[in-house]
Design a protein around this motif. Structure first.
Motif, PDB file in Angstrom:
ATOM      1  N   LEU A  32      33.680  33.516  36.527  1.00 57.86           N
ATOM      2  CA  LEU A  32      34.704  34.387  35.957  1.00 57.86           C
ATOM      3  C   LEU A  32      34.605  34.433  34.435  1.00 57.86           C
ATOM      4  O   LEU A  32      34.714  35.504  33.824  1.00 57.86           O
ATOM      5  N   LYS A  33      34.387  33.288  33.838  1.00 62.49           N
ATOM      6  CA  LYS A  33      34.253  33.238  32.380  1.00 62.49           C
ATOM      7  C   LYS A  33      33.052  34.051  31.920  1.00 62.49           C
ATOM      8  O   LYS A  33      33.142  34.815  30.954  1.00 62.49           O
ATOM      9  N   HIS A  65      37.068  41.433  39.027  1.00 63.01           N
ATOM     10  CA  HIS A  65      38.202  41.515  39.948  1.00 63.01           C
ATOM     11  C   HIS A  65      37.852  40.874  41.295  1.00 63.01           C
ATOM     12  O   HIS A  65      38.658  40.108  41.843  1.00 63.01           O
ATOM     13  N   GLN A  66      36.665  41.177  41.813  1.00 68.02           N
ATOM     14  CA  GLN A  66      36.250  40.602  43.094  1.00 68.02           C
ATOM     15  C   GLN A  66      36.163  39.075  43.013  1.00 68.02           C
ATOM     16  O   GLN A  66      36.617  38.375  43.905  1.00 68.02           O
ATOM     17  N   LYS A  67      35.580  38.579  41.928  1.00 68.87           N
ATOM     18  CA  LYS A  67      35.460  37.131  41.759  1.00 68.87           C
ATOM     19  C   LYS A  67      36.830  36.491  41.561  1.00 68.87           C
ATOM     20  O   LYS A  67      37.072  35.376  42.017  1.00 68.87           O
ATOM     21  N   PHE A  68      37.732  37.209  40.898  1.00 69.45           N
ATOM     22  CA  PHE A  68      39.067  36.667  40.702  1.00 69.45           C
ATOM     23  C   PHE A  68      39.795  36.532  42.033  1.00 69.45           C
ATOM     24  O   PHE A  68      40.486  35.537  42.270  1.00 69.45           O
ATOM     25  N   VAL A  69      39.646  37.520  42.908  1.00 68.57           N
ATOM     26  CA  VAL A  69      40.270  37.440  44.232  1.00 68.57           C
ATOM     27  C   VAL A  69      39.716  36.241  44.987  1.00 68.57           C
ATOM     28  O   VAL A  69      40.466  35.470  45.598  1.00 68.57           O
ATOM     29  N   GLU A  70      38.396  36.047  44.911  1.00 71.07           N
ATOM     30  CA  GLU A  70      37.776  34.903  45.585  1.00 71.07           C
ATOM     31  C   GLU A  70      38.284  33.585  44.991  1.00 71.07           C
ATOM     32  O   GLU A  70      38.641  32.656  45.713  1.00 71.07           O
ATOM     33  N   ALA A 118      38.301  36.537  55.367  1.00 71.46           N
ATOM     34  CA  ALA A 118      36.926  36.057  55.535  1.00 71.46           C
ATOM     35  C   ALA A 118      36.683  34.770  54.759  1.00 71.46           C
ATOM     36  O   ALA A 118      35.992  33.862  55.245  1.00 71.46           O
ATOM     37  N   ILE A 119      37.248  34.676  53.569  1.00 72.41           N
ATOM     38  CA  ILE A 119      37.089  33.457  52.769  1.00 72.41           C
ATOM     39  C   ILE A 119      37.780  32.284  53.457  1.00 72.41           C
ATOM     40  O   ILE A 119      37.223  31.192  53.569  1.00 72.41           O
TER      41      ILE A 119
END
Length: 135
Positions: A32-33, A65-70, A118-119
Motif C-alpha cells: 500500500l505504501k 483501492h484493491q489492495k486497501f480492501v484486501e 474470497a479472502i
C-alpha cells in the motif's frame, strides 16, 4: 520419544496460521505504501503536464483501492482471530473461531462482496484443514 497431544499440535498450527495472517497484513501494508508513492508521482506528472488527460492517475488509484480492501479484510480477520486468543497465545475455542469466520464469509457472499468473501475463504479453508486433520 516425546508424545505431543493433538490439542498441542492444533495450537501450534493455529499459531503458525496466526503468524501467517500477521505476515500477510504486513506485506500488504508495505505494498500500500509503495502504491501510494507511485500514485503521488503519477499525480505530480499529471499536474506538471498541464492536466493532460492521457496522464491521468487512475491505474495506481484503482490498484491502491484493491489492495486497501484486501488489507482491510486481513485486519478484520485478525480482529476475529484475536477475539479467540487467550492470554497464553492459544486458541481454546478454535471451533467457534472457525464458525465465526465461516459465518462472516457467508455474510460477505450474501451481500455480494465476493472479493471479501474470497479472502476470508482462504483462511476458513486453512483453519478447517487444521481442525479436521487433528480431530
Amino acid at each position: 520419544m516425546a508424545i505431543i497431544s493433538k490439542s498441542t499440535e492444533v495450537q501450534e498450527e493455529l499459531n503458525v496460521l496466526y503468524d501467517s495472517l500477521l505476515d500477510r497484513r504486513s506485506f500488504l501494508q508495505n505494498e500500500l505504501k509503495a502504491l501510494r508513492e507511485k500514485f503521488n508521482k503519477e499525480c505530480d506528472t499529471y499536474i506538471s503536464s498541464g492536466y493532460d488527460a492521457a496522464k491521468a492517475p487512475t491505474i495506481y488509484n484503482k490498484l491502491h483501492h484493491q489492495k486497501f480492501v484486501e488489507y482491510d479484510m486481513y485486519c478484520y480477520i485478525i480482529d476475529i482471530v484475536n477475539d479467540f486468543r487467550d492470554i497464553y497465545g492459544n486458541f481454546p475455542e478454535y471451533v467457534e473461531m472457525y464458525d465465526t469466520l465461516y459465518s462472516s464469509m457467508i455474510q460477505f457472499a450474501d451481500e455480494e462482496y465476493y472479493e471479501c468473501a474470497a479472502i476470508v475463504k482462504i483462511w476458513v479453508d486453512r483453519l478447517y484443514t487444521i481442525i479436521v486433520n487433528k480431530d
